[in-house]
Motif scaffolding. Structure first.
Motif, short mmCIF file in Angstrom:
data_model
loop_
_atom_site.label_atom_id
_atom_site.label_comp_id
_atom_site.label_asym_id
_atom_site.label_seq_id
_atom_site.Cartn_x
_atom_site.Cartn_y
_atom_site.Cartn_z
N ASN A 1 7.36 1.52 7.35
CA ASN A 1 7.01 1.70 8.71
C ASN A 1 5.73 1.58 9.34
N THR A 2 4.91 2.18 8.58
CA THR A 2 3.36 2.25 8.83
C THR A 2 2.83 0.78 8.90
N ILE A 3 3.21 0.03 7.95
CA ILE A 3 2.62 -1.40 7.90
C ILE A 3 3.30 -2.25 8.90
N GLN A 4 4.40 -2.05 9.32
CA GLN A 4 4.90 -2.64 10.56
C GLN A 4 4.35 -2.39 11.72
N VAL A 5 4.06 -1.13 12.09
CA VAL A 5 3.34 -0.52 13.17
C VAL A 5 1.83 -1.39 13.20
N ALA A 24 5.01 -2.12 -1.67
CA ALA A 24 5.78 -1.74 -0.58
C ALA A 24 5.23 -2.58 0.93
N ALA A 25 3.84 -2.81 0.94
CA ALA A 25 3.48 -3.28 1.96
C ALA A 25 3.62 -4.92 2.14
N TYR A 26 3.51 -5.55 0.79
CA TYR A 26 3.87 -6.92 0.51
C TYR A 26 5.10 -7.07 0.92
N VAL A 27 6.23 -6.47 0.44
CA VAL A 27 7.39 -6.86 0.78
C VAL A 27 7.75 -6.42 2.37
N THR A 28 7.21 -5.67 2.72
CA THR A 28 7.33 -5.35 4.23
C THR A 28 7.16 -6.57 5.16
N LEU A 29 5.79 -6.87 4.69
CA LEU A 29 5.21 -8.24 5.50
C LEU A 29 6.01 -9.22 5.07
N ARG A 30 6.66 -9.56 3.97
CA ARG A 30 7.32 -10.84 3.75
C ARG A 30 8.69 -10.78 4.59
#
Length: 256
Positions: A149-153, A245-251
């Motif tokens: 959630n933090t990476i998306q924001v 988690a950050a990489y997967v979220t961005l992808r």
């Protein structure tokens, strides 16, 4: 990790001191005692043993229960049987002695192993360990959701900058790398805070609450070295978990 290490240390501490008691009948003859001694000497399962006559058994009883003088006052030397204290090479195989020395034969009154009690204690400890593992997994899942959630924001707030970078030819990996690095640094910072919290809990809670059991040798101490020994694992898991988690979220969820 600390809970698992402590349970392992406690098992070594207690199993190393475990003894199987062979209690003799009051009318056991010297010939029967000699037969038991020879059988113990010949057994490959036995590391060592000691023979206690009634007087020695009573002295041992007084040492074991020195904190309960009322109990000691009610016992006499004649109340305690002559005993063989046997230390097994593998303490968990104490039932073999019960088979080799059946009750009522050759002057043997009873064979008693302390492992029966410890089995129940360690089943409780293992339950605590499993609960700690379950809690850690729940925390890891919560961390993954929070990081995602933090990476998306963060990506949404910087969409103008990343859009310009893409327009001028920056690769997808180049625009994603700052977010992954931020997540990795956050994971490392979390690991450091966790270790500082463990050290603080050791000095402020564990050392004070368990001071007497630790001093008596009932519970092995938790030293700073044990905490520092797990620090690479905590830091590694924190960094890797956050980065992945950050990489997967961005992808999956963010178009950069």
């Amino acid at each position: 990790l600390l809970v698992a290490n402590q349970i392992g240390d406690m098992k070594e501490l207690y199993f190393d001191k475990l003894e199987v008691s062979i209690y003799l009948k009051d009318n056991a003859t010297p010939v029967q005692r000699e037969a038991i001694t020879q059988q113990l000497d010949a057994s490959p399962e036995i590391a060592s043993y000691d023979y206690l006559d009634k007087k020695a058994a009573y002295e041992r009883f007084k040492k074991l229960f020195k904190g309960n003088p009322q109990l000691i006052s009610q016992a006499t030397e004649d109340d305690l049987p002559a005993t063989y204290l046997v230390r097994m090479k593998d303490p968990e195989r104490y039932t073999i002695l019960a088979q080799q020395f059946p009750n009522g034969k050759n002057g043997v009154d009873q064979v008693q192993g302390q492992s029966e009690v410890l089995d129940r204690i360690f089943s409780l400890f293992n339950g605590v360990r499993n609960a700690a593992i379950a809690l850690a997994l729940l925390q890891a899942l919560a961390a993954l959701l929070l990081i995602s959630n933090t990476i998306q924001v963060a990506a949404f707030n910087r969409r103008v900058e990343t859009g310009i970078m893409r327009l001028v030819g920056a690769s997808r990996w180049y625009t994603q790398l700052p977010f992954v690095l931020e997540a990795a640094l956050a994971g490392l910072a979390g690991a450091v805070l966790a270790l500082v919290g463990l050290i603080a809990a050791k000095f402020l809670f564990v050392d004070k609450t368990l001071a007497e059991p630790i001093r008596s040798g009932i519970v092995p101490p938790i030293d700073v070295g044990s905490i520092l020994a797990i620090s690479p694992y905590v830091a590694g898991v924190g960094v890797i978990l956050a980065s992945v988690a950050a990489y997967v979220t961005l992808r999956l969820y963010v178009r950069l």
